[in-house]
Write an enzyme that holds these catalytic residues in place. Sequence first.
Site, PDB file in Angstrom:
ATOM      1  N   HIS A  53      -4.489   4.438   4.864  1.00 25.59           N
ATOM      2  CA  HIS A  53      -3.357   3.785   4.185  1.00 25.59           C
ATOM      3  C   HIS A  53      -2.644   4.695   3.198  1.00 25.59           C
ATOM      4  CE1 HIS A  53      -3.858  -0.369   5.659  1.00 25.59           C
ATOM      5  NE2 HIS A  53      -5.058   0.091   5.943  1.00 25.59           N
ATOM      6  N   ASP A 101       3.213   8.159  -2.153  1.00 25.68           N
ATOM      7  CA  ASP A 101       2.671   6.839  -1.790  1.00 25.68           C
ATOM      8  C   ASP A 101       2.583   6.762  -0.273  1.00 25.68           C
ATOM      9  OD1 ASP A 101       1.800   4.206  -2.111  1.00 25.68           O
ATOM     10  OD2 ASP A 101       3.482   3.625  -3.401  1.00 25.68           O
TER      11      ASP A 101
HETATM   12  P1  ADQ Z   1      -1.038  -0.009  -2.956  1.00 27.64           P
HETATM   13  O1  ADQ Z   1      -1.176   1.301  -3.640  1.00 27.64           O
HETATM   14  O2  ADQ Z   1      -1.736  -1.143  -3.578  1.00 27.64           O
HETATM   15  O3  ADQ Z   1      -1.467   0.078  -1.414  1.00 27.64           O
HETATM   16  P2  ADQ Z   1       1.637  -1.183  -2.186  1.00 27.64           P
HETATM   17  O4  ADQ Z   1       1.866  -0.765  -0.786  1.00 27.64           O
HETATM   18  O5  ADQ Z   1       2.871  -1.158  -3.007  1.00 27.64           O
HETATM   19  O6  ADQ Z   1       0.586  -0.263  -2.934  1.00 27.64           O
HETATM   20  O7  ADQ Z   1       1.050  -2.641  -2.181  1.00 27.64           O
HETATM   21  C1  ADQ Z   1       0.918  -3.408  -3.364  1.00 27.64           C
HETATM   22  C2  ADQ Z   1       0.737  -4.874  -2.969  1.00 27.64           C
HETATM   23  O8  ADQ Z   1       0.324  -5.637  -4.089  1.00 27.64           O
HETATM   24  C3  ADQ Z   1       2.033  -5.481  -2.467  1.00 27.64           C
HETATM   25  O9  ADQ Z   1       1.792  -6.178  -1.279  1.00 27.64           O
HETATM   26  C4  ADQ Z   1       2.431  -6.445  -3.588  1.00 27.64           C
HETATM   27  O10 ADQ Z   1       3.073  -7.622  -3.171  1.00 27.64           O
HETATM   28  C5  ADQ Z   1       1.106  -6.806  -4.174  1.00 27.64           C
HETATM   29  N1  ADQ Z   1       1.313  -7.210  -5.568  1.00 27.64           N
HETATM   30  C6  ADQ Z   1       2.145  -6.679  -6.455  1.00 27.64           C
HETATM   31  N2  ADQ Z   1       2.098  -7.340  -7.607  1.00 27.64           N
HETATM   32  C7  ADQ Z   1       1.200  -8.290  -7.447  1.00 27.64           C
HETATM   33  C8  ADQ Z   1       0.689  -9.293  -8.287  1.00 27.64           C
HETATM   34  N3  ADQ Z   1       1.083  -9.417  -9.533  1.00 27.64           N
HETATM   35  N4  ADQ Z   1      -0.252 -10.099  -7.778  1.00 27.64           N
HETATM   36  C9  ADQ Z   1      -0.664  -9.964  -6.515  1.00 27.64           C
HETATM   37  N5  ADQ Z   1      -0.215  -9.044  -5.691  1.00 27.64           N
HETATM   38  C10 ADQ Z   1       0.702  -8.213  -6.148  1.00 27.64           C
HETATM   39  C11 ADQ Z   1      -2.029   1.081  -0.540  1.00 27.64           C
HETATM   40  C12 ADQ Z   1      -1.275   2.401  -0.464  1.00 27.64           C
HETATM   41  C13 ADQ Z   1       0.187   2.145  -0.098  1.00 27.64           C
HETATM   42  C14 ADQ Z   1       0.265   1.375   1.204  1.00 27.64           C
HETATM   43  C15 ADQ Z   1      -0.643   0.172   1.185  1.00 27.64           C
HETATM   44  C16 ADQ Z   1      -0.736  -0.458   2.548  1.00 27.64           C
HETATM   45  O11 ADQ Z   1      -1.357   3.105  -1.694  1.00 27.64           O
HETATM   46  O12 ADQ Z   1       0.885   3.361   0.030  1.00 27.64           O
HETATM   47  O13 ADQ Z   1       1.577   0.935   1.416  1.00 27.64           O
HETATM   48  O14 ADQ Z   1      -1.961   0.498   0.774  1.00 27.64           O
HETATM   49  O15 ADQ Z   1      -1.060   0.475   3.523  1.00 27.64           O
END
Ligand code: ADQ
Length: 468
Positions: A168, A378
């Site tokens: 990921h 990212d």
């Molecule tokens: P993350 O580094 O966690 O994921 P991201 O892809 O932005 O980063 O996902 C964050 C998730 O958390 C989003 O689905 C968002 O909706 C959720 N979120 C944000 N605020 C929230 C809150 N207050 N409560 C609950 N949920 C919340 C890792 C990798 C990324 C990659 C993903 C998936 O670092 O690059 O995109 O995995 O592969």
Amino acid sequence: MSGSGRVIIVSNRLPVTVSTVDGVLRATPSAGGLATGLRRHHEQSGGLWIGWPGYADLLGGVPSVELDRLLAPLGAVPVPLSREEISQYYEGVSNGVLWPLFHYLLDQLPLRVEHWDAYVAANARLADVIAEHYRPGDVVWVHDYQLMLVPAMLRERVPDARIGFFLHIPFPSTEIFSALPQRAELLRGVLGADLVGFHTASYTRHFVHAVERILGTRPDSRDEPTSIQHALGRTRVGVFPMGVDAADFAARAGSDAVEEVLARLRPTADEALIVGVDRLDYTKGIPRRLIAFEQLLERHPELHERVRLVQVAVPSRGGVRAYQLIRRSVEGLVGRINGMFGTARWSPIHYLHRSVTDAELLALYRAATVMLVTPLRDGMNLVAKEFVACREDEDGVLVLSEFVGAAAELADAVQVNPWDVDGSAEAYYRALTMPRTERRTRMRAMRQRVQAYDIHAWSAEFLDTLRA
Ligand code: ADQ
């Protein structure tokens, strides 16, 4: 889901966290990209999900039968790990070493990779549990950097198993990856899989190149996807950009609960709302984003009292020192900028160091004039795609870092180099002043992409390729 046999998903964390509240055992959904992305899919597939359920000592010595009874209806198989194991394998090796290295942040690396043996042991434990539950015909889908040795370990235990692995986070260039003393071991671990997936073509290229340079194994690039023949068999390597559940986001963003929050948040016609939503992580580029915003305010006094940045920083990995430092740095910047520019009735930055509710998150996506997604690096970034999925009004501008996986798909975002603070400030201004017709054209194109390649397309494509 297509095909027969169960899908066994394996990830460090289960999609639920188990805890005891007033002596009662409870399972609550975990946050994070993977859990958010696959939960619904798993619920519908009738398969198993194997992973860590949360700290054993918080479970208050709950007998494992009780834990199993709570989780079995959810298709979840808990692999309890002690606080020490988590601190060494998860916080130490996975988040302390692999995370910064794979995000190109070598300055965050410790002097030594300590507790590598704990990483090996935790991976072996997971492989044992998978082997225990495996039935012929199942496919096993292992996720992410915490479990890179599991594919080869499972291959040893169940030679015929069909094993997929998905990373990921970015896979860095060989020059960076080679800094890891355990680089060969990690590659051999991943090569236990039949299929290895990445978010982008460049991560895939980096991986294939690393295998060639470090293990001396040449890929067969005539195959599609690329395949690598090695001691354990043949591994195919492909690009599978992860999407979001676009239809579901759009539907939930239109709910009454969201409308209610939106009514309070929405800027008036002569105001603008800039939004950032990230885990509080040093890869997400929050300090540079704040400094670029400060620069915007310096250069454009006409924006004072008319623009507001809401930055949600979801608490994350608070036990790791680098995360305590990034928190301090962000809080310092917020204080400085608010102190410098704020007036009695206006604070330029609203900083929330907490998780927000679903309704608040979706309302922020809908209310944003400009959404800032500016990580230094990212893997994909789902926040960018969720924002687009929620904009049925075809409005709002996405400012997107060139260094996130999503940039390969969302060419119609305003792309920025997050290291370039001056360029970023200019891009924010361009986004704030973009004419409505251009905003609509760009958002429409991005929505088509996000709707067509959603989370269901992603998992179906990976699993179909794995089974083929
Ligand atoms: P993350 O580094 O966690 O994921 P991201 O892809 O932005 O980063 O996902 C964050 C998730 O958390 C989003 O689905 C968002 O909706 C959720 N979120 C944000 N605020 C929230 C809150 N207050 N409560 C609950 N949920 C919340 C890792 C990798 C990324 C990659 C993903 C998936 O670092 O690059 O995109 O995995 O592969």
